[in-house]
Design a protein around this motif. Structure first.
Motif, short mmCIF file in Angstrom:
data_model
loop_
_atom_site.label_atom_id
_atom_site.label_comp_id
_atom_site.label_asym_id
_atom_site.label_seq_id
_atom_site.Cartn_x
_atom_site.Cartn_y
_atom_site.Cartn_z
N ALA A 1 -11.27 -5.19 3.54
CA ALA A 1 -12.32 -4.98 2.56
C ALA A 1 -13.71 -5.35 3.06
O ALA A 1 -14.65 -5.41 2.27
CB ALA A 1 -12.01 -5.80 1.30
N ALA B 1 -13.64 -0.85 -1.90
CA ALA B 1 -14.64 0.12 -2.36
C ALA B 1 -15.47 -0.41 -3.51
O ALA B 1 -16.71 -0.33 -3.51
CB ALA B 1 -13.95 1.42 -2.77
N GLY C 1 -2.86 4.32 0.89
CA GLY C 1 -4.11 3.58 0.90
C GLY C 1 -4.39 2.80 -0.36
O GLY C 1 -5.29 1.97 -0.39
N GLU C 2 -3.65 3.05 -1.45
CA GLU C 2 -3.90 2.37 -2.73
C GLU C 2 -3.06 1.09 -2.81
O GLU C 2 -1.87 1.10 -2.53
CB GLU C 2 -3.55 3.28 -3.90
N GLU D 1 -9.76 -0.56 7.79
CA GLU D 1 -8.76 -1.38 7.14
C GLU D 1 -9.36 -2.71 6.72
O GLU D 1 -10.21 -3.28 7.42
CB GLU D 1 -7.58 -1.62 8.09
N ASP E 1 -8.45 2.74 3.74
CA ASP E 1 -8.08 1.64 2.85
C ASP E 1 -9.14 1.54 1.75
O ASP E 1 -10.30 1.28 2.02
CB ASP E 1 -8.03 0.33 3.64
N THR E 2 -8.72 1.76 0.49
CA THR E 2 -9.68 1.75 -0.62
C THR E 2 -9.89 0.36 -1.23
O THR E 2 -10.64 0.22 -2.20
CB THR E 2 -9.19 2.68 -1.75
N ARG F 1 0.83 -1.22 0.00
CA ARG F 1 0.00 0.00 0.00
C ARG F 1 0.86 1.26 0.00
O ARG F 1 1.83 1.37 0.73
CB ARG F 1 -0.91 0.04 1.23
N VAL G 1 -10.18 8.43 5.04
CA VAL G 1 -10.13 7.23 4.21
C VAL G 1 -8.89 6.44 4.60
O VAL G 1 -7.78 6.95 4.56
CB VAL G 1 -10.09 7.59 2.71
N THR H 1 -17.08 1.79 3.99
CA THR H 1 -16.13 0.68 3.90
C THR H 1 -14.69 1.16 3.87
O THR H 1 -13.82 0.57 4.53
CB THR H 1 -16.44 -0.16 2.64
N VAL H 2 -14.40 2.21 3.11
CA VAL H 2 -13.01 2.66 2.97
C VAL H 2 -12.49 3.37 4.21
O VAL H 2 -11.29 3.71 4.27
CB VAL H 2 -12.84 3.58 1.73
N ARG H 3 -13.33 3.57 5.21
CA ARG H 3 -12.88 4.18 6.46
C ARG H 3 -12.43 3.14 7.49
O ARG H 3 -12.25 3.45 8.66
CB ARG H 3 -13.97 5.10 7.01
#
Length: 309
Positions: free
Chosen positions: A296, A252, A95-96, A294, A248-249, A92, A246, A290-292
């Motif tokens: 999925a 998403a 976050g990406e 860690e 962890d994306t 990561r 945010v 969800t992205v807030r």
């Protein structure tokens, strides 16, 4: 085509299940994941009756995945893997994620035995995510096993460069399956990987047939939000602002797809711009929640699941 219902829909999700190893400057952590698994668990959290068809090895990571699915009341129809259970190493930056996949993930295949075919045949909706569309035999087996795909099939190509063996073949087969589907999801990263083109061009390709009878197209564009195109209707939604940063994306897109499928299961397929806008707004709220966190795992935010779930 699904009709409005107060009862949980039977939804079978076909695709991947794996261990996601997250590495960042703070260290390394492991999560149970995979796009298809994330969607199946998300649908269960939203109150649907979810089954996952995926490949697992005979090893300790597979036992962790089985236990995780049990915790969230997702039934599993497992195909055996001689190469063990799939693993993705996610590195990561801001976050990406950037992914590296083991041999099992790169050589994934599903067995279309009686149990798999029964799970597909009994489902009100079938969702396919992160499937080996560059394997002609696997694609033919999938289409052969799903009756009335135009009324029941939702497909998300979800290509990953580390698992992609033949980009052109993947694209051709994905578009062939998408043309026979109820709804297809594509993202801006998919368009870049498969076409080397903007998301809008990929959407145009998927809508090049009969606009009145073709699939609904859910187009996700990360920070630019999402759009839905169906039967002459075009609606867009921005990212929803919620408290907190945010984190962890990774989940998403899977959360967005779960929310849209859940909306269709509860209300039927929208037929107007306001109805699609409502569905897309719910999905954006769930994705923002969800992205807030860690990992999925889908978070519902302020959008309620089915009553009694």
């Amino acid at each position: 085509m699904p009709q409005p219902s107060d009862s949980p829909a039977r939804i079978t999700v076909v695709g991947d299940a794996l261990i996601d190893e997250l590495r960042d400057p703070t260290g390394s952590r492991e999560f149970v994941g995979g796009a298809a698994l994330n969607v199946a668990v998300g649908l269960a959290l939203l109150g649907e009756d979810a089954t996952l068809v995926a490949m697992l090895g005979d090893d300790e990571p597979a036992e962790r995945i089985r236990a995780f699915l049990d915790d969230y009341r997702v039934r599993l129809v497992a195909s055996p893997s001689e190469h063990g259970t799939s693993r993705a190493v996610s590195i990561r930056t801001d976050g990406e994620p950037r992914y590296e996949f083991n041999e099992a993930a790169q050589r994934r295949r599903l067995r279309f035995d009686d149990a798999t075919r029964a799970a597909l045949d009994e489902a009100d909706l079938v969702v396919v995510s992160c499937y080996p569309f560059d394997d002609d035999e696997q694609v033919d087996l999938l289409l052969d096993a799903i009756r009335d795909p135009e009324r029941r099939l939702v497909v998300d190509g979800n290509p990953r460069s580390g698992m992609l063996h033949d980009r052109d073949r993947f694209l051709v087969s994905f578009e062939r399956v998408a043309a026979r589907s109820l709804l297809v999801k594509v993202g801006d990263e998919d368009a870049e990987l498969l076409l080397g083109a903007p998301l809008e061009e990929f959407v145009r390709r998927l809508r090049s047939g009969d606009a009145a009878s073709g699939p609904a197209v859910l187009a996700t564009a990360g920070r630019r939000g999402a759009a839905l195109h169906h039967a002459g209707i075009d609606v867009r939604a921005d990212i929803v602002e919620l408290p907190g940063p945010v984190v962890d994306t990774m989940g998403a897109g899977d959360a967005t797809l779960s929310a849209i499928v859940h909306h269709i299961a509860v209300h039927g397929v929208p037929t107007s711009a306001p109805e699609w806008s409502e569905a897309l707004g719910e999905a954006m709220t769930i994705a923002a929640a969800t992205v807030r966190h860690e990992g999925a795992l889908l978070r519902t935010g302020i959008v309620p699941p089915r009553v009694g779930s």
